[in-house]
Structure formats: C-alpha cells, structure tokens
Design an enzyme around this catalytic site. Structure first.
Site, mmCIF file in Angstrom:
data_model
loop_
_atom_site.group_PDB
_atom_site.id
_atom_site.type_symbol
_atom_site.label_atom_id
_atom_site.label_comp_id
_atom_site.label_asym_id
_atom_site.label_seq_id
_atom_site.Cartn_x
_atom_site.Cartn_y
_atom_site.Cartn_z
ATOM 1 N N GLY A 58 -12.804 -37.228 24.590
ATOM 2 C CA GLY A 58 -14.163 -37.734 24.413
ATOM 3 C C GLY A 58 -14.833 -37.290 23.133
ATOM 4 O O GLY A 58 -15.502 -38.074 22.470
ATOM 5 N N GLU A 62 -7.160 -29.261 34.426
ATOM 6 C CA GLU A 62 -6.719 -29.484 33.047
ATOM 7 C C GLU A 62 -6.100 -28.213 32.493
ATOM 8 O O GLU A 62 -6.547 -27.103 32.845
ATOM 9 C CB GLU A 62 -7.915 -29.923 32.179
ATOM 10 N N CYS A 103 -15.459 -40.183 31.559
ATOM 11 C CA CYS A 103 -15.265 -39.444 30.301
ATOM 12 C C CYS A 103 -16.219 -38.248 30.260
ATOM 13 O O CYS A 103 -16.539 -37.746 29.181
ATOM 14 C CB CYS A 103 -15.506 -40.348 29.096
ATOM 15 N N HIS A 152 -8.592 -35.683 27.504
ATOM 16 C CA HIS A 152 -9.909 -35.123 27.180
ATOM 17 C C HIS A 152 -10.240 -35.327 25.692
ATOM 18 O O HIS A 152 -10.501 -34.380 24.956
ATOM 19 C CB HIS A 152 -9.965 -33.632 27.534
#
Length: 531
Positions: free
Chosen positions: A283, A263, A232, A281
């Site tokens: 986190g 990404e 993460c 994504h």
C-alpha cells in the site's frame, strides 16, 4: 549531550542524514528491529526510535527503554507499537499520517480494478500462451456502488477517486458527520446498510478492538451476492476463513488483499482461490511515499528532541516548540482538573464546559481541551489518550464548550472545568504557580490552595469542629502519612471540604473508620499521574 536515535528498520538515507544534519547522533541498524532480543539489549541507550512496520515495540521492549522519549513511525499504522505502555512511560508516539495517503489510496483503487477485471489471472494465462477471452469476463466500475468502511485520510481520497470513476459512494464511519459527508458528495450509512447495498467494499480503518473482524462471517453473510472485498488497510479486519468459504460458495465474486492477519503471509486460506488478488503489503510502497514518510518522521523526531515541538503525536496534543516551553505545566494542570472531575463523577456526563481566564486563554486551547477531556475519561477508559478522547466524547454525545475571558480574578491565569449530568453540576479550578507546579484553587465554588499529589483524599462535610482531628487520627493509626492538608468552606457552619495529599493510597479500612464518625458527607480517594 546530543540526543541519540536508533533507526531499526529500513529507512531512506535522506532521513538518516536529516538526523545527522540536526546534530543528533544516529545508529542506522535496519535489521535489528526483527531481532527482539538484540533490540531489548540496546534500546536503553537511545532517546528516539525510528521505525516502519517490522519493529514491534512491545511492553517488554519499553521496559528496557529507560531513556526513550519518542517513537517515530514512518507511516500511518501504529498497531506494532504498544501505545498504552508507551504513554505510561512518558514516551511520545508519532506517525506520519499524510506521507503515504495518496499511495495507499491509489493501491486500493488499483486492486479494485484488478479484481473487477481479473487482471492478474488474465495476465498469467496470456503469458502462458493461452488466449482465454471468454474465461475472464469482468465487470465495470461505472455505476456500481462502492462501500467505504472508514472515511478518514485514506478513505476520503478513495471516495474522491471512486466518484471520479462515476461510482456511487456510500460510507460507514462513526466519526463522519452528515455535513462532511455532504461536502464529500457521498452518502453516510450504517454498516448493515452498506453490506446490503455495496457491489465493492473497501476498508480504510486502523486495527482496534472495535474494528477487529469488522467483516466477520456474520457481516460477510449479509453482503450482496457478487460483492468484491478490497482490504489495503490492516490484516485482521476481515475473517479470512469466512471470506474464503463465501468465495468458494459463489456468494463473494472476488477479493483483493494487500494485508493479512499474519504477516509475512507465506500461506493463507485466500491464496489460490479464483479471482483473489494478493500483494505483499504494498500500500505505501512507492518511491515517493517511502521518501516522504522517512523525511517527515526524521524532521518530527528532531523537532521534538531538540525543541520540544510535538507533531502528529498519538498520545499527546501537538504543539510548536514555542508553545511547548510555556504550555507543559498547563497541559498537566488541565489533565489533573479533568481527572479530578472524572474520578468524582459516577453518572453519565452530558456536557463539559471549560473556562480559560487570563493569559492561558491565549494558548493552544485545542491541546488544553484534549488534556481536560482525556483526564475526565480516564476513569471509564484507562486506554484513552489525548488524541482519542475528543472522538470518544463526541461518540457518547457529550457536548464540549469553551469560554475564554480576560483576567477577572486574583490569579493571572486559571482554568475552570465544569461537568453537567442529569443530577448535578460539578466544578474545579486550578492554576500554575511561578514554580511551574499545578495547584487546585477552587472546588464546588469553595476557594482552596492545594498542591496536587499522586495519592489524595477528598472529603466534604459540614463546617463543624473535629474534622482535622478525625482525619489526622484515623489516617495516622492506619499508617498513612499526610504530606499536605488543605481545608476550605463557603461560610462558617456551612459546607466545607478537605483535600489531603498523602504518601500512599488511603486503605478501605481507614475510609470505613472515617465514615463511622458520621462527620463526612463524602469520602473519596483520588489518584493523579504527577510524573
């Protein structure tokens, strides 16, 4: 004229309002960060740039950012910013390292649970009308060994939460001291040891040249059979193709990834593999974290643009608005002193001793220490900055000591830097005059009074006639103009030095000619960042 800030990614309206309330002109253009051409076209108008992860602040963008003074990243990761290019242009890079630490740590723990109990696959199966209890046999976290790579802000929270789950926590982090590890009630280990022992491995490091592919194919093959990998932190820390192969072979039991090497991750070798949990994504994606980091970055940028206060900067020391007014010239002096020593020293440095005398001893010495160390280490590592320098020095085993004393000499305040190697000690001292300009006032115990220039030449010699003539004639015949010439000696006929501030670098041919005279023990060109 009011400072002007561009917000080029989606940021909380609260943050935009903070800029306005502080009297800063702000343009909220949340989609422009994805348009490199448009961003390059307009960035020259702005003093500040507030971003998240979508905007890529490249060297090309910075070339066009002629008025830019500060970049504020709402979040912790700054790999979307060319920090070296920003530093060269005098642009401060700030982040908000604490606004989303809890959120990201919680996500890592959640992903570990999801992977251990195959929750996403079990959910999809159950909602599809199946009842496959035997298919989704999981493992407990209690009693398992968690290997944490990176025990910083987020990693330390993960360690704490994992201990609460009754896991045994081991950590690999070159900057983690044994004392800190004991206080955290975790075990500090080397990477190979962690790979061999961990049932779960979670990563919490930035993406750097040192950490890129830290879990390479070779590293992954050293892991314990049945390990589960959690990432993460940042894409690029794990060799995804190697991980996919090891999952297929059964060596790795599962993985949970929130970040990917490319990404947005529309496709990835990990997608579709059994017991692989993937999120886009997320986190830092909680309401609380988004609000916290947005507010924090707006306040930090406003404080800098309006008051000169530096908070959570990655390429210069933090200081309050009050400190900034006084300390600016002293920070520059500290950097120059360190740079002089660094350029003059070829052998490994064992220790750096910094003496602060007079009023400077009452200033923010942490910031000044960082400036000295960064100056020294620039020669070996041009990418070093005021934040990374102390860590690099510690990693190399360099001892740093600081002494401060009351006014003891002819100057109201001065800084003296001494480095110790196996062969010698070398020292230089400097002060800041009333005009705010740094000056060198002593080298090797010899008193001088030298203005600092971008291009300089240092020589040492016996105190004999002909030195000034040799320097002037040789440099002049090679087209080098002398802006300032300073001489010093310990005693008549003894050791002497010269420090010349010249308009352009002294060419190698000129230095060779000086050496041929036989008058000089040392001839050293020096460069200083005086911008």
């Amino acid at each position: 004229m009011a400072p002007k800030v561009l917000v080029s990614d989606k940021l909380s309206p609260t943050a935009v309002q903070i800029f306005k309330d502080r009297g800063i002109e702000v343009d909220y253009l949340p989609d422009v960060g994805k348009d490199k051409e448009k961003l390059a076209e307009i960035i020259g108008q702005y003093d500040g740039l507030a971003i998240r992860s979508a905007t890529k602040v490249t060297e090309k963008i910075l070339d066009r950012a002629t008025n830019l003074k500060v970049i504020g990243r709402a979040g912790i990761g700054t790999d979307n910013i060319d920090k070296v290019a920003a530093s060269k242009r005098g642009v401060i890079v700030m982040n908000t390292p604490f606004g989303n630490t809890i959120t990201t740590a919680e996500h890592a723990i959640a992903m570990m649970f999801a992977c251990a109990r195959q929750i996403p696959e079990a959910n999809a199966s159950t909602q599809a009308g199946k009842w496959e209890k035997s298919k989704f046999m999981g493992v407990e976290l209690t009693g398992k060994t968690l290997g944490v790579i990176g025990a910083g802000n987020i990693g330390s929270i993960v360690c704490d939460r994992a201990r609460g789950l009754k896991m045994k926590v081991i950590a690999y982090d070159p900057f983690l001291s044994e004392e800190k590890a004991q206080a955290m009630q975790i075990e500090k280990v080397e990477l190979d040891d962690l790979l061999a022992r961990a049932d779960f491995i979670t990563l919490h490091v930035p993406l750097t040249d040192q950490t890129r592919n830290i879990l390479s194919r070779e590293a992954l093959e050293k892991t314990k059979k049945g390990v589960r990998i959690i990432n993460c932190a940042r894409g690029g820390l794990v060799d995804e193709e190697a991980l996919a192969d090891l999952i297929k072979s059964g060596h790795v039991a599962g993985a949970a990834f929130d970040v990917f090497s490319v990404e947005p991750a529309r496709e990835n070798v990990l997608f579709g593999l059994p017991n692989v949990v993937c999120t886009p994504h997320l986190g830092a994606a909680t309401t609380e974290a988004q609000e916290n980091v947005a507010i924090q970055v707006a306040e930090q940028m406003s404080n800098y643009l309006l008051e000169g206060a530096v908070e959570n900067a990655l390429n210069m020391p933090s200081m309050t608005a009050e400190e900034a007014k006084v300390m600016g010239p002293w920070v520059k002096l500290a950097d120059h002193l360190g740079s002089f020593i660094g350029q003059m020293t070829d052998e490994p440095i064992k220790a750096i001793n910094i003496l602060y005398d007079g009023s400077v001893a009452q200033m923010n010495l942490d910031a000044l220490n960082c400036a000295v160390i960064a100056g020294i280490m620039k020669k070996a590592n041009p990418d070093v900055n005021l934040v990374s320098a102390p860590f690099i020095a510690k990693e190399r085993g360099i001892q740093i000591s600081t002494t401060n004393q009351d006014k003891s000499g002819a100057f109201d305040a001065y800084i003296k830097v001494t480095v110790v190697t196996d062969k010698r000690e070398r020292s230089i001292a400097g002060t800041v005059f009333s005009d705010g300009k740094p000056r060198f006032i002593q080298i090797k115990g010899i008193n001088i009074d030298a203005e600092v220039g971008e291009h300089m030449l240092y020589t040492s010699n016996e105190d004999v006639p002909g030195i000034i003539g040799a320097l002037g004639e040789t440099l002049g015949s090679n087209g080098v103009n002398i802006a300032n010439f300073t001489l010093g000696r310990k005693e008549p006929g003894g050791e002497a030095i010269a420090l010349l501030y010249v308009d352009e670098p002294v060419p190698a041919e000129a230095r060779a000619k000086l050496a041929e005279t036989g008058l000089f023990r040392q001839i050293k060109p020096l460069e200083f960042d005086v911008a």
